[in-house]
Design a protein around this motif. Structure first.
Motif, PDB file in Angstrom:
ATOM      1  N   GLU A   1       0.844  -1.192   0.000  1.00 48.58           N
ATOM      2  CA  GLU A   1       0.000   0.000   0.000  1.00 48.58           C
ATOM      3  C   GLU A   1       0.879   1.240   0.000  1.00 48.58           C
ATOM      4  O   GLU A   1       1.920   1.271   0.644  1.00 48.58           O
ATOM      5  CB  GLU A   1      -0.898   0.027   1.237  1.00 48.58           C
ATOM      6  N   SER A   2       0.439   2.270  -0.701  1.00 45.33           N
ATOM      7  CA  SER A   2       1.199   3.523  -0.725  1.00 45.33           C
ATOM      8  C   SER A   2       0.942   4.306   0.545  1.00 45.33           C
ATOM      9  O   SER A   2      -0.202   4.571   0.891  1.00 45.33           O
ATOM     10  CB  SER A   2       0.793   4.359  -1.939  1.00 45.33           C
ATOM     11  N   ARG A   3       1.996   4.607   1.256  1.00 45.30           N
ATOM     12  CA  ARG A   3       1.907   5.434   2.454  1.00 45.30           C
ATOM     13  C   ARG A   3       2.709   6.688   2.168  1.00 45.30           C
ATOM     14  O   ARG A   3       3.926   6.620   1.965  1.00 45.30           O
ATOM     15  CB  ARG A   3       2.464   4.698   3.678  1.00 45.30           C
ATOM     16  N   TRP A   4       2.053   7.802   2.111  1.00 49.21           N
ATOM     17  CA  TRP A   4       2.741   9.036   1.750  1.00 49.21           C
ATOM     18  C   TRP A   4       3.614   9.535   2.886  1.00 49.21           C
ATOM     19  O   TRP A   4       3.218   9.501   4.048  1.00 49.21           O
ATOM     20  CB  TRP A   4       1.721  10.102   1.386  1.00 49.21           C
ATOM     21  N   ALA A   5       4.776  10.002   2.531  1.00 47.80           N
ATOM     22  CA  ALA A   5       5.672  10.595   3.508  1.00 47.80           C
ATOM     23  C   ALA A   5       6.333  11.810   2.886  1.00 47.80           C
ATOM     24  O   ALA A   5       6.716  11.791   1.711  1.00 47.80           O
ATOM     25  CB  ALA A   5       6.736   9.600   3.961  1.00 47.80           C
ATOM     26  N   ARG A   6       6.438  12.878   3.653  1.00 44.01           N
ATOM     27  CA  ARG A   6       7.143  14.076   3.193  1.00 44.01           C
ATOM     28  C   ARG A   6       8.262  14.368   4.174  1.00 44.01           C
ATOM     29  O   ARG A   6       8.043  14.418   5.384  1.00 44.01           O
ATOM     30  CB  ARG A   6       6.197  15.268   3.101  1.00 44.01           C
ATOM     31  N   THR A   7       9.460  14.571   3.636  1.00 44.16           N
ATOM     32  CA  THR A   7      10.633  14.823   4.461  1.00 44.16           C
ATOM     33  C   THR A   7      11.128  16.248   4.256  1.00 44.16           C
ATOM     34  O   THR A   7      11.242  16.707   3.124  1.00 44.16           O
ATOM     35  CB  THR A   7      11.762  13.838   4.126  1.00 44.16           C
ATOM     36  N   VAL A   8      11.414  16.920   5.360  1.00 43.50           N
ATOM     37  CA  VAL A   8      11.953  18.280   5.330  1.00 43.50           C
ATOM     38  C   VAL A   8      13.310  18.271   6.023  1.00 43.50           C
ATOM     39  O   VAL A   8      13.432  17.747   7.142  1.00 43.50           O
ATOM     40  CB  VAL A   8      11.002  19.269   6.039  1.00 43.50           C
ATOM     41  N   THR A   9      14.301  18.841   5.372  1.00 45.19           N
ATOM     42  CA  THR A   9      15.657  18.851   5.925  1.00 45.19           C
ATOM     43  C   THR A   9      16.235  20.257   5.916  1.00 45.19           C
ATOM     44  O   THR A   9      16.252  20.915   4.878  1.00 45.19           O
ATOM     45  CB  THR A   9      16.585  17.927   5.119  1.00 45.19           C
ATOM     46  N   THR A  10      16.666  20.710   7.084  1.00 46.81           N
ATOM     47  CA  THR A  10      17.404  21.970   7.223  1.00 46.81           C
ATOM     48  C   THR A  10      18.563  21.686   8.179  1.00 46.81           C
ATOM     49  O   THR A  10      18.646  20.594   8.748  1.00 46.81           O
ATOM     50  CB  THR A  10      16.524  23.098   7.793  1.00 46.81           C
ATOM     51  N   PRO A  11      19.468  22.629   8.410  1.00 43.98           N
ATOM     52  CA  PRO A  11      20.588  22.359   9.322  1.00 43.98           C
ATOM     53  C   PRO A  11      20.163  21.980  10.743  1.00 43.98           C
ATOM     54  O   PRO A  11      20.881  21.249  11.414  1.00 43.98           O
ATOM     55  CB  PRO A  11      21.362  23.680   9.311  1.00 43.98           C
ATOM     56  N   GLN A  12      18.998  22.467  11.205  1.00 45.48           N
ATOM     57  CA  GLN A  12      18.563  22.177  12.565  1.00 45.48           C
ATOM     58  C   GLN A  12      17.332  21.277  12.632  1.00 45.48           C
ATOM     59  O   GLN A  12      16.810  21.024  13.710  1.00 45.48           O
ATOM     60  CB  GLN A  12      18.247  23.483  13.332  1.00 45.48           C
ATOM     61  N   PHE A  13      16.853  20.788  11.489  1.00 42.10           N
ATOM     62  CA  PHE A  13      15.619  19.996  11.498  1.00 42.10           C
ATOM     63  C   PHE A  13      15.647  18.949  10.406  1.00 42.10           C
ATOM     64  O   PHE A  13      15.890  19.248   9.239  1.00 42.10           O
ATOM     65  CB  PHE A  13      14.416  20.922  11.279  1.00 42.10           C
ATOM     66  N   GLN A  14      15.402  17.705  10.804  1.00 42.56           N
ATOM     67  CA  GLN A  14      15.229  16.611   9.859  1.00 42.56           C
ATOM     68  C   GLN A  14      13.919  15.928  10.230  1.00 42.56           C
ATOM     69  O   GLN A  14      13.849  15.210  11.231  1.00 42.56           O
ATOM     70  CB  GLN A  14      16.399  15.625   9.929  1.00 42.56           C
ATOM     71  N   GLY A  15      12.876  16.195   9.449  1.00 43.12           N
ATOM     72  CA  GLY A  15      11.557  15.710   9.822  1.00 43.12           C
ATOM     73  C   GLY A  15      10.852  14.983   8.707  1.00 43.12           C
ATOM     74  O   GLY A  15      10.965  15.350   7.538  1.00 43.12           O
ATOM     75  N   THR A  16      10.107  13.931   9.089  1.00 45.62           N
ATOM     76  CA  THR A  16       9.292  13.176   8.140  1.00 45.62           C
ATOM     77  C   THR A  16       7.886  13.031   8.687  1.00 45.62           C
ATOM     78  O   THR A  16       7.702  12.543   9.807  1.00 45.62           O
ATOM     79  CB  THR A  16       9.885  11.784   7.872  1.00 45.62           C
ATOM     80  N   LEU A  17       6.911  13.455   7.900  1.00 38.80           N
ATOM     81  CA  LEU A  17       5.512  13.277   8.254  1.00 38.80           C
ATOM     82  C   LEU A  17       4.939  12.147   7.414  1.00 38.80           C
ATOM     83  O   LEU A  17       4.918  12.204   6.190  1.00 38.80           O
ATOM     84  CB  LEU A  17       4.718  14.569   7.993  1.00 38.80           C
ATOM     85  N   TRP A  18       4.476  11.097   8.106  1.00 39.14           N
ATOM     86  CA  TRP A  18       3.841   9.955   7.454  1.00 39.14           C
ATOM     87  C   TRP A  18       2.336  10.169   7.454  1.00 39.14           C
ATOM     88  O   TRP A  18       1.740  10.497   8.484  1.00 39.14           O
ATOM     89  CB  TRP A  18       4.156   8.668   8.203  1.00 39.14           C
ATOM     90  N   LEU A  19       1.714   9.930   6.300  1.00 35.94           N
ATOM     91  CA  LEU A  19       0.266  10.045   6.175  1.00 35.94           C
ATOM     92  C   LEU A  19      -0.327   8.672   5.906  1.00 35.94           C
ATOM     93  O   LEU A  19       0.170   7.928   5.053  1.00 35.94           O
ATOM     94  CB  LEU A  19      -0.102  10.995   5.031  1.00 35.94           C
TER      95      LEU A  19
END
Length: 315
Positions: free
Chosen positions: A143-161
């Motif tokens: 199944e497709s599970r969407w994920a968006r990743t944001v990367t900056t020098p102070q933040f590495q984040g992934t939101l799973w939908l």
């Protein structure tokens, strides 16, 4: 996913706004104060101010919602250590909720870059103002599970939908170990899928040996499920309401103890946990399974416990 009903912001007692969920019949936050709840029920009990002194902090936000818990956490960490790297994972069923919060400016009370980062996590492709956003689609069990990743020098984040019962397994498989977990689904009677022994067992596997999990719920069934996952539990102070929250950790260092009344509550039928053996049952199936187990339980009826403590308090 089914089309969502329009979301109307509702003001809470501290002046911040939240949404009402027609599906669950609940506000997304306490009417006593949405931002207050994020700070006092989640950020402070997980000791993020102390953890911020380290070069890296890892956070897991279950049921990300409007993003208040994460925004409050980032504010606390970076106010103490602006150079701290925050590695973050969030789970949310549908991007429509955080997108709506961004669209009407509910996160603007937090300082930059917090609103911009959280907007980047949920903005449609191509609309991010941060050049290092890395959108992706990941496959999980066919199944497709969407994920968006944001990367900056102070933040590495992934939101799973998607269904958190599925996406939490992906987080575990990636070896993510959180210093703090925010467990913030709708209430157990209305959303039992995310309070089961099986689901919380997966959640516990994402908690570091010295990490802390915080939730607003003091439900005996939830506390039993957390203990079944090998966690020690304590109580957090009430915030705007009579009932406390719950704090859990693999180590019991400085965990606020449960009151005698709360300890006895764990010996009643209310402590019968929700179960979802295959992590796929409907809410109604999970509720019915628990009711059947309660009917056969040798534990004290919860009504007897309530009457006993009511009579003691009346003396």
């Amino acid at each position: 996913m089914a089309e969502m009903m329009p979301l109307t912001p509702q003001e809470t007692s501290d002046g911040s706004f939240t949404f009402y969920s027609p599906e669950f019949g609940e506000l997304f936050h306490s009417y006593h104060g949405a931002q207050q709840e994020a700070r006092c029920k989640f950020v402070e009990p997980t000791e993020l101010a102390e953890k911020a002194q380290n070069p890296r902090v890892r956070l897991l936000d279950l049921c990300y919602g409007l993003g208040y818990n994460t925004a409050s956490a980032l504010e606390t960490i970076w106010s103490i250590n602006p150079a701290c790297l925050v590695e973050w994972v969030g789970l949310e069923l549908d991007a429509a909720i955080p997108q709506a919060a961004i669209a009407i400016g509910l996160l603007k009370s937090w300082q930059s870059p917090i609103p911009e980062l959280l907007a980047a996590l949920v903005s449609p492709d191509g609309e991010s103002t941060i050049p290092t956003v890395q959108p992706s689609v990941l496959e999980f069990q066919g199944e497709s599970r969407w994920a968006r990743t944001v990367t900056t020098p102070q933040f590495q984040g992934t939101l799973w939908l998607g269904d958190a019962r599925k996406t939490i397994q992906q987080v575990v498989n990636q070896g993510f170990q959180a210093d703090a977990i925010f467990l913030d689904p709708f209430s157990p009677p209305n959303c039992p899928q995310l309070w089961t022994v099986e689901f919380l067992g997966w959640v516990a596997r994402c908690l570091s040996p010295t990490g802390r999990l915080a939730t607003y719920s003091c439900s005996a069934s939830v506390r039993t499920a957390l203990m079944a996952a090998g966690l020690n539990i304590g109580a957090t102070a009430p915030v705007g309401r009579r009932s406390p929250g719950t704090l859990a950790s693999f180590c019991d260092r400085d965990l606020p103890p449960l009151s005698p009344q709360e300890q006895e509550h764990l010996q009643t039928r209310a402590a019968t946990p929700y179960r979802d053996p295959n992590l796929s049952d409907s809410a109604e199936e999970i509720r019915q399974r628990r009711q059947q187990e309660q009917a056969l339980s040798p534990l004290e009826p919860t009504s007897s416990w309530k009457k006993r403590w009511a009579s003691m308090e009346g003396k």
